[in-house]
Write an enzyme that holds these catalytic residues in place. Structure first.
Site, mmCIF file in Angstrom:
data_model
loop_
_atom_site.group_PDB
_atom_site.id
_atom_site.type_symbol
_atom_site.label_atom_id
_atom_site.label_comp_id
_atom_site.label_asym_id
_atom_site.label_seq_id
_atom_site.Cartn_x
_atom_site.Cartn_y
_atom_site.Cartn_z
ATOM 1 N N GLU A 199 10.286 1.035 10.457
ATOM 2 C CA GLU A 199 9.824 1.360 9.101
ATOM 3 C C GLU A 199 8.372 1.770 9.253
ATOM 4 O O GLU A 199 7.532 0.959 9.631
ATOM 5 C CB GLU A 199 10.008 0.152 8.181
ATOM 6 C CG GLU A 199 9.772 0.467 6.710
ATOM 7 C CD GLU A 199 8.330 0.282 6.331
ATOM 8 O OE1 GLU A 199 7.628 1.313 6.204
ATOM 9 O OE2 GLU A 199 7.913 -0.865 6.173
ATOM 10 N N GLN A 280 -9.630 -1.557 7.681
ATOM 11 C CA GLN A 280 -8.889 -1.021 6.543
ATOM 12 C C GLN A 280 -9.817 -0.762 5.360
ATOM 13 O O GLN A 280 -9.692 0.254 4.664
ATOM 14 C CB GLN A 280 -7.770 -1.995 6.150
ATOM 15 C CG GLN A 280 -6.828 -1.467 5.082
ATOM 16 C CD GLN A 280 -6.106 -0.209 5.509
ATOM 17 O OE1 GLN A 280 -5.891 0.026 6.692
ATOM 18 N NE2 GLN A 280 -5.752 0.624 4.547
#
EC number: 1.2.1.19
Length: 431
Positions: A199, A280
């Protein structure tokens, strides 16, 4: 009268609302070693890595850093358990199902502890960890526990004097790796035909038609992109709105974003905590700056929260076009790009234009339109008038570069089994 979970047993509602779960304060992290073959192990290299609380930037603990020798040891233990005659192989299917149920029971027992650890480590709001993540984990364990004794083959009609049937057998030792999916796929392509289920994220279109319930669409699109601080592979990170309702949709979306409570993830009022780490955090701010420079209209947010950890204000961009980075790249942060479209054929083409195809959503009151879009969108999942409706019973996975294979549901079992055909020639002599 006895009560259970805040409800009176005779069916009358309790006057007192059930108390919200509470995090475990001053939780001491006890388990930082590598768990192999039912034992806690130190890494063979002696290396450790630190993990930090993204809300406060304080170090939580140091964790043993597994490397190739540690992985090899884990694989050897798993292979030993898989050998014929081992205690695990001799365990019948109902017993394996009961073990999964027991694991679900233990997760449920320690739900508050696990949710507290998740919030400390990732910054996810505690109530989200408790009611969404842990709930999903428990339900998934129970769902697949029920499958343990129901994985069956089929009999196949052939010649009169032949019996042919299939067996579904386990493929053997599997490795689960959360990140670096593309690297895994590349490595597998150079190896001995290892099967991989991946995924790989998405840039998911959320299509709002002019005839939609606008209040529902605004709320679902908001939660769809801002849930988990935007760090969600299914995030509604391309919101296509039909031109007749575009301005009103933007106005309401900005109102939602401005009201979203950002702060201490252990506070029950908080809906958005910090980003998971500095890398991030920096990436998201860089993409926000690219949106400003490329001509998108910053409606709200657009910067970090002052004097805090890794917090970013809920950000909404309007007047976004398909060529902008914020419309093409997976932001993985609290940023909502809103694009305008004129007709269904146009939005189908634009929604399908990227290499990703994980999820999509459609908001419309017209069933024909909904089914046409569901058929045309190149995504593994399409939600109609809802978002992030994920169930253990329903398969989940992506088209195109969003991965291959499926998780959850009966379809997931195919990823972990080999189908064996057994053909028996019968004695064709008369008895």
């Amino acid at each position: 009268m006895a009560t259970t979970n805040g409800a009176v047993e005779n069916g009358q509602p309790d006057r007192k609302a059930p108390a919200l779960p509470r995090p475990v304060r001053n939780l001491e992290v006890q388990f930082t070693k590598i768990f192999i073959n039912n034992e806690w192990n130190e890494s063979k290299s002696g290396k450790k890595f630190a993990t930090y609380n993204p809300s406060t930037l304080e170090k939580i603990c140091e964790v043993e850093e597994g490397d190739k020798p540690d992985v090899d040891k884990a694989v050897e233990a798993a292979q030993a358990a898989f050998q014929r005659g081992s205690p695990w192989r001799r365990l019948d299917a109902p017993s394996r199902g009961r073990l999964l149920q027991q694991l679900a029971d233990l997760v449920e027992r320690d739900r508050a502890v696990l949710a507290t650890l998740e919030t400390m480590d990732t910054g996810k709001p505690f109530l989200h960890a408790f009611f969404i993540d842990l709930e999903g984990c428990i339900k998934t364990l129970r769902y697949f526990a029920g499958w343990a004794d129901k994985i069956q083959g089929r009999t196949i009609p052939t010649d009169d004097n032949v019996v042919c049937f299939t067996r579904h057998e386990p493929i053997g030792v599997c490795g689960a790796i959360t990140p670096v999916g593309k690297l895994v796929k590349e490595a597998a392509s150079h190896s001995n035909l290892k099967r991989v289920t991946l995924e790989l994220g998405g840039k998911n279109p959320c299509i709002v038609c002019a005839d939609a319930d606008l209040s529902l669409a605004v709320e679902c699109a908001h939660q769809g992109v801002f849930f988990n601080q935007g760090q969600c592979c299914t995030a509604a990170s391309r919101v296509f709105v039909e031109e007749q309702v575009y301005d009103e949709f933007v106005r309401r979306s900005v109102e939602y974003a401005k009201k979203r409570p950002v702060g201490d993830p252990f506070d029950v009022r908080t809906e958005q905590g910090p980003q998971i780490d500095q890398k991030q955090f920096d990436k998201i701010l860089d993409l926000i700056e690219s949106g400003k420079k490329e001509g998108a209209k910053l409606e709200c947010g657009g910067s970090a929260m002052e004097d805090r950890g890794l917090f970013i204000k809920p950000t909404v961009f309007s007047e976004v076009t398909d060529t902008m980075r914020i419309a093409k790249e997976e932001i993985f942060g609290p940023v909502q790009p809103i694009l305008k479209f004129k007709n269904i054929e146009e939005v189908i083409k634009r929604a399908n234009s990227l290499e990703y195809g994980l999820t999509a959503a459609v908001f419309t009151k017209n069933l024909d339109k909904a089914l046409k879009l569901a058929s045309a969108l190149e995504s593994g999942t399409v939600w109609i008038n809802c978002y992030n409706a994920i169930y253990a019973q329903a398969p989940f996975g992506g088209f195109k570069m969003s991965g291959n294979g499926r998780e959850l549901g009966e379809y997931a079992l195919a990823e972990y089994t080999e189908v064996k055909t057994v053909t028996i020639k019968l004695d064709d002599k008369d008895s």
